[in-house]
Design a protein around this motif. Structure first.
Motif, PDB file in Angstrom:
ATOM      1  N   ALA A 121     -37.046 -55.740   7.325  1.00 19.30           N
ATOM      2  CA  ALA A 121     -38.074 -54.847   7.875  1.00 19.30           C
ATOM      3  C   ALA A 121     -39.265 -55.642   8.402  1.00 19.30           C
ATOM      4  O   ALA A 121     -39.776 -55.386   9.500  1.00 19.30           O
ATOM      5  CB  ALA A 121     -38.516 -53.846   6.813  1.00 19.30           C
ATOM      6  N   ARG A 154     -29.831 -53.045  18.070  1.00 14.54           N
ATOM      7  CA  ARG A 154     -30.622 -53.132  16.836  1.00 14.54           C
ATOM      8  C   ARG A 154     -29.716 -53.229  15.613  1.00 14.54           C
ATOM      9  O   ARG A 154     -29.982 -54.000  14.681  1.00 14.54           O
ATOM     10  CB  ARG A 154     -31.537 -51.918  16.712  1.00 14.54           C
ATOM     11  CG  ARG A 154     -32.396 -51.937  15.441  1.00 14.54           C
ATOM     12  CD  ARG A 154     -33.373 -53.108  15.442  1.00 14.54           C
ATOM     13  NE  ARG A 154     -34.564 -52.797  16.195  1.00 14.54           N
ATOM     14  CZ  ARG A 154     -35.512 -53.682  16.476  1.00 14.54           C
ATOM     15  NH1 ARG A 154     -35.367 -54.947  16.116  1.00 14.54           N
ATOM     16  NH2 ARG A 154     -36.578 -53.340  17.165  1.00 14.54           N
ATOM     17  N   ILE A 165     -31.513 -47.075   7.185  1.00 18.41           N
ATOM     18  CA  ILE A 165     -30.704 -46.205   8.042  1.00 18.41           C
ATOM     19  C   ILE A 165     -29.802 -47.050   8.943  1.00 18.41           C
ATOM     20  O   ILE A 165     -28.601 -46.784   9.078  1.00 18.41           O
ATOM     21  CB  ILE A 165     -31.608 -45.286   8.887  1.00 18.41           C
ATOM     22  CG1 ILE A 165     -32.329 -44.284   7.988  1.00 18.41           C
ATOM     23  CG2 ILE A 165     -30.790 -44.561   9.960  1.00 18.41           C
ATOM     24  CD1 ILE A 165     -33.411 -43.479   8.691  1.00 18.41           C
ATOM     25  N   HIS A 166     -30.389 -48.100   9.558  1.00 16.66           N
ATOM     26  CA  HIS A 166     -29.585 -48.993  10.409  1.00 16.66           C
ATOM     27  C   HIS A 166     -28.460 -49.650   9.604  1.00 16.66           C
ATOM     28  O   HIS A 166     -27.320 -49.744  10.070  1.00 16.66           O
ATOM     29  CB  HIS A 166     -30.467 -50.077  11.025  1.00 16.66           C
ATOM     30  CG  HIS A 166     -31.314 -49.601  12.158  1.00 16.66           C
ATOM     31  ND1 HIS A 166     -30.832 -48.811  13.175  1.00 16.66           N
ATOM     32  CD2 HIS A 166     -32.626 -49.829  12.463  1.00 16.66           C
ATOM     33  CE1 HIS A 166     -31.791 -48.549  14.046  1.00 16.66           C
ATOM     34  NE2 HIS A 166     -32.899 -49.159  13.627  1.00 16.66           N
ATOM     35  N   LEU A 195     -40.112 -53.261  11.406  1.00 14.69           N
ATOM     36  CA  LEU A 195     -39.671 -51.893  11.167  1.00 14.69           C
ATOM     37  C   LEU A 195     -40.059 -51.460   9.758  1.00 14.69           C
ATOM     38  O   LEU A 195     -40.392 -52.285   8.911  1.00 14.69           O
ATOM     39  CB  LEU A 195     -38.146 -51.788  11.314  1.00 14.69           C
ATOM     40  CG  LEU A 195     -37.540 -52.221  12.652  1.00 14.69           C
ATOM     41  CD1 LEU A 195     -36.013 -52.232  12.548  1.00 14.69           C
ATOM     42  CD2 LEU A 195     -37.991 -51.311  13.774  1.00 14.69           C
ATOM     43  N   SER A 196     -39.950 -50.170   9.506  1.00 18.15           N
ATOM     44  CA  SER A 196     -40.148 -49.694   8.138  1.00 18.15           C
ATOM     45  C   SER A 196     -38.890 -49.978   7.331  1.00 18.15           C
ATOM     46  O   SER A 196     -37.789 -50.079   7.894  1.00 18.15           O
ATOM     47  CB  SER A 196     -40.429 -48.184   8.132  1.00 18.15           C
ATOM     48  OG  SER A 196     -39.257 -47.465   8.484  1.00 18.15           O
ATOM     49  N   ARG A 221     -37.392 -48.005   5.385  1.00 19.19           N
ATOM     50  CA  ARG A 221     -36.513 -46.840   5.486  1.00 19.19           C
ATOM     51  C   ARG A 221     -35.668 -46.915   6.768  1.00 19.19           C
ATOM     52  O   ARG A 221     -34.461 -46.611   6.749  1.00 19.19           O
ATOM     53  CB  ARG A 221     -37.347 -45.550   5.487  1.00 19.19           C
ATOM     54  CG  ARG A 221     -36.545 -44.269   5.699  1.00 19.19           C
ATOM     55  CD  ARG A 221     -35.472 -44.110   4.648  1.00 19.19           C
ATOM     56  NE  ARG A 221     -34.664 -42.917   4.886  1.00 19.19           N
ATOM     57  CZ  ARG A 221     -33.437 -42.749   4.412  1.00 19.19           C
ATOM     58  NH1 ARG A 221     -32.861 -43.724   3.693  1.00 19.19           N
ATOM     59  NH2 ARG A 221     -32.777 -41.651   4.639  1.00 19.19           N
ATOM     60  N   THR A 222     -36.269 -47.345   7.870  1.00 23.36           N
ATOM     61  CA  THR A 222     -35.531 -47.472   9.134  1.00 23.36           C
ATOM     62  C   THR A 222     -34.434 -48.521   9.004  1.00 23.36           C
ATOM     63  O   THR A 222     -33.316 -48.336   9.502  1.00 23.36           O
ATOM     64  CB  THR A 222     -36.490 -47.853  10.279  1.00 23.36           C
ATOM     65  OG1 THR A 222     -37.463 -46.826  10.425  1.00 23.36           O
ATOM     66  CG2 THR A 222     -35.738 -48.014  11.589  1.00 23.36           C
TER      67      THR A 222
END
Length: 210
Positions: free
Chosen positions: A170, A152, A182-183, A175-176, A178-179
């Motif tokens: 996103a 990912r 983070i990635h 995905l969100s 926010r995710t």
């Protein structure tokens, strides 16, 4: 007393020439000013004993009965060698030396040459060897960092270097935002990238090697 590690890390100048007098003269000249030399009377002996892990350069006679300097260069190429090769040529050997340079040799000197000319070529060849080794190490480190990314994170990195914003990434990956953030932060940390531009440069280097 120097340790084995120190001896291995000190650059060596290999000299390959079937002329005993020339080998001795070159070795004496270089050792007098502090260089470490290893001499060989034949290319086959050199190729069988050459240590690619040791910083070095090669001073190589172009015309030898067993194997020409051009053939030595081609053999080194087949092994993926980065060894800088300085060819010593007679007047009639210049076309052969030019071809060897096209095949990757570092430089050539035509006989007769001044000692200062040879010493300057060797200094620059050893510096080139240092630069080549540093570049290889940087690329190895970069590949190791990239291998630590999750599938990912690799997807996110590819989209970041493509210039896509987090919001777009996103949506594309489902995905969100926010995710994705983070990635993206994980990618920057694992790759050691200081900016998106830095990450792009790393990505281009990895693609060039693929």
């Amino acid at each position: 007393m120097a340790t084995n590690t120190e001896k291995q890390s000190k650059p060596v100048v290999y000299i390959v020439d079937d002329d005993d007098g020339m080998r001795r003269a070159l070795s004496t000249l270089l050792t007098t000013i502090g260089h470490t030399t290893v001499t060989y009377a034949s290319p086959a002996e050199f190729l069988s004993k050459y240590d690619p892990g040791r910083p070095s350069c090669l001073v190589l006679d172009v015309r030898m009965p067993e194997m020409s300097g051009l053939e030595v260069q081609q053999q080194l190429n087949r092994t993926g060698s980065i060894l800088p090769v300085i060819l010593i040529t007679g007047h009639g050997d210049i076309p052969m030396a030019v071809q060897a340079m096209k095949d990757g040799a570092f430089d050539f000197l035509q006989k007769p040459f001044r000692d200062e000319e040879l010493l300057d070529r060797i200094r620059r060849a050893l510096q080139r060897d240092v630069e080549n080794r540093e570049s290889i190490q940087r690329h190895a480190d970069l590949r190791q960092r990239a291998s630590s990314l999750t599938p990912r994170e690799r997807e996110v990195m590819a989209m970041v270097v493509d210039g896509r914003a987090n919001k777009v990434i996103a949506i594309d990956l489902g995905l969100s935002e926010r995710t994705v953030e983070i990635h993206r932060a994980n990618v920057m940390e694992k790759m050691g990238a200081s900016s998106a531009a830095h990450l792009v440069k790393m990505h281009l280097l990895l693609e060039a090697e693929a």
